[in-house]
Structures are given as C-alpha cells and as structure tokens.
Design a protein around this motif. Structure first.
Motif, PDB file in Angstrom:
ATOM      1  N   ASN A 194     -28.838  17.657 -32.535  1.00  0.00           N
ATOM      2  CA  ASN A 194     -29.510  18.875 -32.998  1.00  0.00           C
ATOM      3  C   ASN A 194     -30.115  19.544 -31.771  1.00  0.00           C
ATOM      4  OD1 ASN A 194     -31.259  20.829 -33.972  1.00  0.00           O
ATOM      5  ND2 ASN A 194     -31.968  19.587 -35.685  1.00  0.00           N
ATOM      6  N   SER A 237     -31.966  22.032 -31.264  1.00  0.00           N
ATOM      7  CA  SER A 237     -33.343  22.508 -31.358  1.00  0.00           C
ATOM      8  C   SER A 237     -34.354  21.394 -31.121  1.00  0.00           C
ATOM      9  CB  SER A 237     -33.592  23.148 -32.731  1.00  0.00           C
ATOM     10  OG  SER A 237     -33.593  22.169 -33.758  1.00  0.00           O
ATOM     11  N   LYS A 238     -33.905  20.137 -31.107  1.00  0.00           N
ATOM     12  CA  LYS A 238     -34.806  18.999 -30.925  1.00  0.00           C
ATOM     13  C   LYS A 238     -34.697  18.378 -29.535  1.00  0.00           C
ATOM     14  CE  LYS A 238     -36.042  19.209 -35.278  1.00  0.00           C
ATOM     15  NZ  LYS A 238     -37.398  19.655 -35.675  1.00  0.00           N
ATOM     16  N   PRO A 294     -27.551  26.043 -37.215  1.00  0.00           N
ATOM     17  CA  PRO A 294     -28.520  26.408 -38.256  1.00  0.00           C
ATOM     18  C   PRO A 294     -27.922  26.379 -39.660  1.00  0.00           C
ATOM     19  CG  PRO A 294     -28.707  27.891 -36.380  1.00  0.00           C
ATOM     20  CD  PRO A 294     -27.482  27.048 -36.136  1.00  0.00           C
ATOM     21  N   ASP A 324     -42.993  25.369 -36.734  1.00  0.00           N
ATOM     22  CA  ASP A 324     -42.177  24.612 -35.782  1.00  0.00           C
ATOM     23  C   ASP A 324     -42.825  24.581 -34.398  1.00  0.00           C
ATOM     24  OD1 ASP A 324     -40.288  24.000 -37.674  1.00  0.00           O
ATOM     25  OD2 ASP A 324     -38.985  25.697 -37.176  1.00  0.00           O
ATOM     26  N   THR A 325     -43.476  25.692 -34.023  1.00  0.00           N
ATOM     27  CA  THR A 325     -44.119  25.729 -32.704  1.00  0.00           C
ATOM     28  C   THR A 325     -45.220  24.682 -32.603  1.00  0.00           C
ATOM     29  OG1 THR A 325     -45.545  27.500 -33.555  1.00  0.00           O
ATOM     30  CG2 THR A 325     -43.604  28.149 -32.270  1.00  0.00           C
ATOM     31  N   ARG A 380     -43.649  21.189 -32.217  1.00  0.00           N
ATOM     32  CA  ARG A 380     -43.168  20.929 -30.857  1.00  0.00           C
ATOM     33  C   ARG A 380     -44.322  20.650 -29.907  1.00  0.00           C
ATOM     34  NH1 ARG A 380     -39.229  24.955 -32.265  1.00  0.00           N
ATOM     35  NH2 ARG A 380     -40.595  26.607 -31.496  1.00  0.00           N
TER      36      ARG A 380
END
Length: 311
Positions: free
Chosen positions: A12, A14-15, A45, A159-160, A163
């Motif tokens: 993924n 995004s990770k 996505p 999500d911000t 993280r």
C-alpha cells in the motif's frame, strides 16, 4: 533448512514513505534466503488489495507479503482465506493489530524473517454478512468488526493525525465522542434469545488487543474457532474512565463491559449506526451480522522456539 518459495509482495503506497528503498530491502532479504525475485504488486485507491491478491494466487505463489496497514491485510486475507497460500505481515500502517496480537514487529528485516523462517499457523477469519463490498471492502475481518463508538472514533481520526501521532491519534478523536448517547441494541448469539442493552459499542473480535496493546479481550485467540464479543455500556465520562482503567489493569467484572462468545453474532439497532471492519469504516446500517470461518487463513507467525544462531 529453508526451502526457497515463490513470493508476492503487495504494497500500500500510502503507508510506505520510500517505496524504492522498501522494495530494495525486501528483495535483498528474500535473495539472501535464495528465494526468487518476488512478484511486486501495488494497491490503488480503488482496490485495497483484493485484485492484487487474486493476481498473486493465479501466479502460483506460495507466500504473499503484505506491506500496509490492517485494511490491506484484510483485503489480501479475504482472497487467501480457503487457500494454501500463506500470508506474511510486514506492518506499515497505524494500527497493525493483527501483527501486534501475533508478535510480528514493525522492523522490516524481522518481519521478512518471519515470512522466510517462521512457523505457519492457520487462524480463523470473521465474515460479515451484507457488508458494502462496492466500496472495496471484502466483508471479512481478521481482527474485529464493530458497531457504534469504535467506528465513530475511526471515522473522526484524520489520516494526517494518524501519520503524525500513530495510534494516539485515535485517543484524541475518541475523547471528542465520549459524550455521545448510548443506543438501544439487541444482540443474539448463535441464534439464541435476544439480549437487550443500551450500549455505546459492540465489538466482535478475533483477537483481543486494541491499539496501544490494550487487552480488551485477553482470552480471545485467533485460532480457537470462536468470536469474542465485547458490549460497552458506559453512560458518562466517569464510566468511561472506570472502564478504561479496568481494562488496562485487567480487572474483570466491570459493569460497563460485558463479554460473550459465539460462532455467529447478530447486532440490531433501531437506527443506522457507524460500522467498521479491521479499522476501516464501512457503510452504516441497523444490523451487523458476523460469523466465524475456522482455520481459514494460513499465516506466517514467529517461530515457537528461536532459531539457533548461524555458524
């Protein structure tokens, strides 16, 4: 002696901060074990990993390494369940609850070592009837499904923040939801009588630890053929504090927490409630129906006894 196997890696993006570096590291570790170059697949996505897992199975791989969070694991596991293809975890997301419950660390080298040299263990998988698969969610879970407060908390966590602060971001989001009212819920276990409660949340779990290692259901085991159910009924902030303290200190008998066991769990409410599967929010509904699929998933886990050092 380790037997070389064909692997696929589902990532993924995004990770993972540096995809190229991660790919180089994993490929080098597999090469050190004389495993061939892995099939490298990236989620999108639109597809959190189901289509990539199908590609991996069709390619005839023996092991699929998932490099992502609980949502990626859930998607891949939904495809591998019922096959002899093993799932290996390379934790890269915020929660990584399946990895936490099974002792797989976030260290990439250590996680890949588990894929190569670890034991293979069959674990149960939960199945949720009527899940909104149109959003890409496969309707399965390896960790837990929930209705109510837990889904509200997950939906409210940006999500911000995840993280930046990791699992502590969920604590901040949850604190803003503590004053919400309890909801009338009916719960039925294995087709028995309906249990009526005014609850904030119902969790149907395959494992027992939450974010931060909190032991909500310490007796839950992922390979016992049962779903463990937690019904949370705190009325106010004081109740939440008592509940949280009791869980952290492992004090049983909290009046704000009831636990049950079943192979099929039905939760019904009078109005739509938020729901989640393995930390991913799915469509709200008035009904949550979950059942166990025993020993469905072959998983790479740390060896029961440490390997002797190389000489």
């Amino acid at each position: 002696m380790n037997v070389p196997q064909r692997a696929a890696v589902i990532v993924n993006p995004s990770k993972v901060i540096d995809l190229d570096e991660r790919r180089k590291e994993i490929c080098e570790l597999l090469a050190e074990a004389d495993w061939p170059e892995p099939l490298w697949l990236t989620t999108t996505p639109e597809d959190p990993g189901c289509g990539m897992a199908v590609q991996a199975v069709d390619a005839g791989v023996d092991v699929v390494l998932t490099c992502g969070g609980d949502g990626t694991v859930m998607a891949v596991a939904s495809v591998l369940a019922g096959t002899d293809v093993a799932l290996a975890l390379v934790p890269s997301g915020t929660g990584n609850l399946l990895a936490t419950n099974l002792g797989v660390t976030r260290d990439v080298r250590a996680a890949v070592e588990v894929a190569i040299h670890g034991d293979r263990r069959r674990i149960d998988v939960g199945i949720v009837d009527g899940a909104d698969t149109s959003t890409g969610h496969p309707g399965t879970f390896t960790v837990m499904a929930g209705m109510g407060f837990d889904a509200e908390m997950l939906e409210a966590t940006p999500d911000t923040a995840k993280r930046r602060f990791g699992w502590l971001a969920y604590v901040a989001a949850g604190a803003r939801k503590l004053r919400s009212n309890r909801v009338p819920m009916r719960i039925r276990l294995d087709g028995g009588r309906w249990i009526r409660r005014r609850a904030r949340s119902v969790l149907v779990a395959n494992v027992g630890r939450l974010q931060g290692g909190i032991p909500l259901l310490p007796d839950a085991a992922p390979d016992d053929g049962w779903l463990d159910v937690a019904v949370l009924t705190p009325h106010d902030i004081t109740d939440w504090v008592r509940l949280g303290w009791g869980v952290i200190m492992r004090r049983g008998g909290s009046p704000q927490l009831e636990t049950f066991r079943a192979k099929k769990v039905e939760v019904h409410t009078d109005r739509e409630q938020p729901r989640e599967l393995d930390g991913d929010v799915v469509a709200p509904a008035r009904l949550l129906v979950a059942r166990i699929s025993p020993a469905a998933l072959l998983l790479c886990v740390p060896p029961a006894t440490p390997r002797p050092p190389a000489v």
